[in-house]
Scaffold this motif. Structure first.
Motif, PDB file in Angstrom:
ATOM      1  N   UNK A 185       0.842  -1.199   0.000  1.00 49.69           N
ATOM      2  CA  UNK A 185       0.000   0.000   0.000  1.00 49.69           C
ATOM      3  C   UNK A 185       0.876   1.247   0.000  1.00 49.69           C
ATOM      4  N   UNK A 186       1.886   1.260   0.862  1.00 46.19           N
ATOM      5  CA  UNK A 186       2.782   2.404   0.953  1.00 46.19           C
ATOM      6  C   UNK A 186       3.444   2.690  -0.384  1.00 46.19           C
ATOM      7  N   UNK A 187       3.926   1.652  -1.066  1.00 49.98           N
ATOM      8  CA  UNK A 187       4.593   1.829  -2.355  1.00 49.98           C
ATOM      9  C   UNK A 187       3.610   2.300  -3.429  1.00 49.98           C
ATOM     10  N   UNK A 188       2.357   1.875  -3.354  1.00 46.09           N
ATOM     11  CA  UNK A 188       1.362   2.327  -4.331  1.00 46.09           C
ATOM     12  C   UNK A 188       1.086   3.819  -4.185  1.00 46.09           C
ATOM     13  N   UNK A 189       0.957   4.284  -2.936  1.00 51.80           N
ATOM     14  CA  UNK A 189       0.762   5.717  -2.701  1.00 51.80           C
ATOM     15  C   UNK A 189       1.981   6.490  -3.178  1.00 51.80           C
ATOM     16  N   UNK A 239       8.584   8.714   9.597  1.00 51.21           N
ATOM     17  CA  UNK A 239       7.534   8.655   8.579  1.00 51.21           C
ATOM     18  C   UNK A 239       8.153   8.838   7.203  1.00 51.21           C
ATOM     19  N   UNK A 240       7.425   8.365   6.188  1.00 55.22           N
ATOM     20  CA  UNK A 240       7.867   8.508   4.802  1.00 55.22           C
ATOM     21  C   UNK A 240       7.232   9.748   4.207  1.00 55.22           C
ATOM     22  N   UNK A 298       3.377   8.070   4.228  1.00 57.76           N
ATOM     23  CA  UNK A 298       2.853   7.159   5.247  1.00 57.76           C
ATOM     24  C   UNK A 298       1.651   7.774   5.966  1.00 57.76           C
ATOM     25  N   UNK A 299       1.658   9.089   6.132  1.00 55.93           N
ATOM     26  CA  UNK A 299       0.497   9.747   6.734  1.00 55.93           C
ATOM     27  C   UNK A 299      -0.748   9.550   5.870  1.00 55.93           C
ATOM     28  N   UNK A 300      -0.571   9.609   4.543  1.00 55.51           N
ATOM     29  CA  UNK A 300      -1.706   9.367   3.646  1.00 55.51           C
ATOM     30  C   UNK A 300      -2.257   7.958   3.805  1.00 55.51           C
ATOM     31  N   UNK A 301      -1.375   6.999   4.051  1.00 55.50           N
ATOM     32  CA  UNK A 301      -1.842   5.635   4.288  1.00 55.50           C
ATOM     33  C   UNK A 301      -2.729   5.592   5.525  1.00 55.50           C
ATOM     34  N   UNK A 302      -2.318   6.301   6.586  1.00 56.40           N
ATOM     35  CA  UNK A 302      -3.136   6.369   7.783  1.00 56.40           C
ATOM     36  C   UNK A 302      -4.443   7.099   7.538  1.00 56.40           C
ATOM     37  N   UNK A 303      -4.384   8.179   6.768  1.00 52.47           N
ATOM     38  CA  UNK A 303      -5.600   8.940   6.454  1.00 52.47           C
ATOM     39  C   UNK A 303      -6.582   8.084   5.663  1.00 52.47           C
ATOM     40  N   UNK A 304      -6.080   7.366   4.665  1.00 51.84           N
ATOM     41  CA  UNK A 304      -6.951   6.502   3.858  1.00 51.84           C
ATOM     42  C   UNK A 304      -7.577   5.405   4.719  1.00 51.84           C
TER      43      UNK A 304
END
Length: 423
Positions: free
Chosen positions: A49-53, A156-157, A303-309
């Protein structure tokens, strides 16, 4: 990927130290593992997921001519002292790291102090400008109170892009272009309808900077959405830190606002000469006169976007990912007690055909786990489409396909299932 080969496991129970919905679901699904407060390791499915974002962000930065590089994680103390930010009273998020002898390094939470002297080595004339270069790298910040899972951590990334210009007008044009690129990122992530361009303090150089705030009930920020802008189909807000009663919307002039909770996913700044001047970074203009380089900075939390999603799109059953973001496009579950049964071999054929079509597939090939547990795992993982292959579905004409977003199910042939997932 076959589940029988996956070392991670799911759990039905929430972790006691999961301080947010995104942390709870990502930990339960085995997407991440918590190392300590504010620090997470990304496990095989979570890393997908992280790599896709990351790739979505990279493609949009490349589309506007961004040049990717990778800067050092450590920074020399003297560079941070040149900008006055080594003093932790001025920048309390900065980690000071002891080194050999009496040296100290900075563990970079941001990279203005690194990119400026690096670029200075190569850029000497207005003819070399403008351009932007970016990196996607792990950052470290000494957050006094890490909280909210991936939304506010110590590690974080992040993607940070820096632009370089000879005139203020040039910077402003690039700044507008970057706003368009960010709009495309949030559109591709499926967050457009809840992301607001939020006006925040611009510091010493410009009146405003801008944040991209995503409305979340559990968000750590408070923003004030312009009602007049919404009526015009625009998503504009003001950050609480600069909001005052009776102020006007910077875009429409309207004075009506509504207060909501949100989480900051990105920010952009006009830096001016704040960093070029301390490093003596000047270039010759068309008249041959040396001028300090004007800079912009554009960050977005991967990584924050992953958490937001995870926070924004989940439901009571678990995570929900859009296509292109999740760990797979299709989640295949074989309901069989052995690999010799027809349902299992039919599932294997479906997986092979889907992969041949270019789909990314998770295959739950476990035969020693109850059907109920496997279906619950499928919902928890949140892949857009689930295909259930069983004796019952085969008798009905194929596989039972479930839309993770709507919950709707239908029985389709294997070919129709693949076509639906690939559409």
């Amino acid at each position: 990927m076959r589940f029988s080969e996956l070392f991670t496991k799911t759990t039905k129970e929430s972790r006691a130290d999961a301080d947010s919905r995104n942390a709870d679901l990502l930990l339960r699904a085995g997407f991440v593992a918590k190392s300590m407060a504010g620090v997470y390791s990304f496990l095989p499915l979570g890393l997908r997921v992280l790599r896709n974002i990351e790739q979505i962000v990279r493609e949009e930065m490349n589309a506007i001519g961004g040049q990717e590089l990778l800067l050092s994680a450590f920074g020399p103390r003297e560079w941070w002292e040149q900008t006055g930010r080594w003093d932790q009273k001025k920048f309390d998020a900065l980690f000071h790291v002891p080194a050999a002898g009496e040296q100290e390094y900075a563990l970079n939470p941001t990279h203005e102090e690194i990119i400026t002297p690096v670029v200075k080595q190569f850029v000497h004339s207005y003819r070399d400008l403008p351009f932007g270069c970016y990196q996607i790298q792990t950052k470290f910040r000494n957050e006094l109170r890490a909280k909210s899972g991936l939304l506010r951590g110590r590690e974080f990334l992040m993607k940070d892009l820096y632009s370089f210009h000879i005139t203020q007008d040039c910077l402003e044009k690039y700044y507008t272009k970057m706003q368009g690129a960010y709009d495309k990122v949030f559109e591709r992530l499926g967050l457009s309808d809840r992301t607001y361009l939020t006006y925040a303090s611009g510091g010493t150089f410009s009146k405003y900077s801008h944040e991209y705030q995503v409305v979340l009930p559990e968000g750590e920020d408070t923003i004030y959405i312009s009602v007049a802008a919404e009526k015009e189909g625009k998503r504009i807000a003001v950050n609480k830190e600069i909001f005052t009663e009776g102020m006007k919307c910077p875009v429409t002039g309207g004075t009506e606002f509504r207060e909501v909770r949100a989480s900051e996913a990105a920010n952009i700044f006009q830096l001016g000469t704040k960093f070029s001047e301390p490093f003596g970074f000047q270039v010759a203009d068309q008249a041959g006169v040396l001028q300090p380089v004007i800079m912009g900075c554009y960050g977005i939390g991967i990584s924050r976007l992953m958490g937001i999603l995870a926070e924004a799109n989940s439901d009571e059953a678990g995570l929900r990912w859009s296509r292109g973001v999740g760990p797979a496009d299709l989640h295949v579950v074989a309901i069989a007690k052995s690999s010799e049964e027809e349902a299992f071999t039919a599932a294997e054929s479906l997986v092979a055909a889907a992969k041949k079509r270019g789909l990314r597939v998770l295959f739950d090939d476990r035969t020693d786990v109850s059907a109920g547990s496997r279906l619950a795992d499928a919902d928890l993982f949140g892949v857009p489409w689930r295909a259930l292959v069983s004796a019952k579905s085969l008798a009905a004409g194929g596989v039972e396909v479930k839309d993770r977003w709507t919950g709707a199910t239908e029985v389709l042939s294997a070919q129709a299932c693949i076509a639906k997932c690939a559409a």
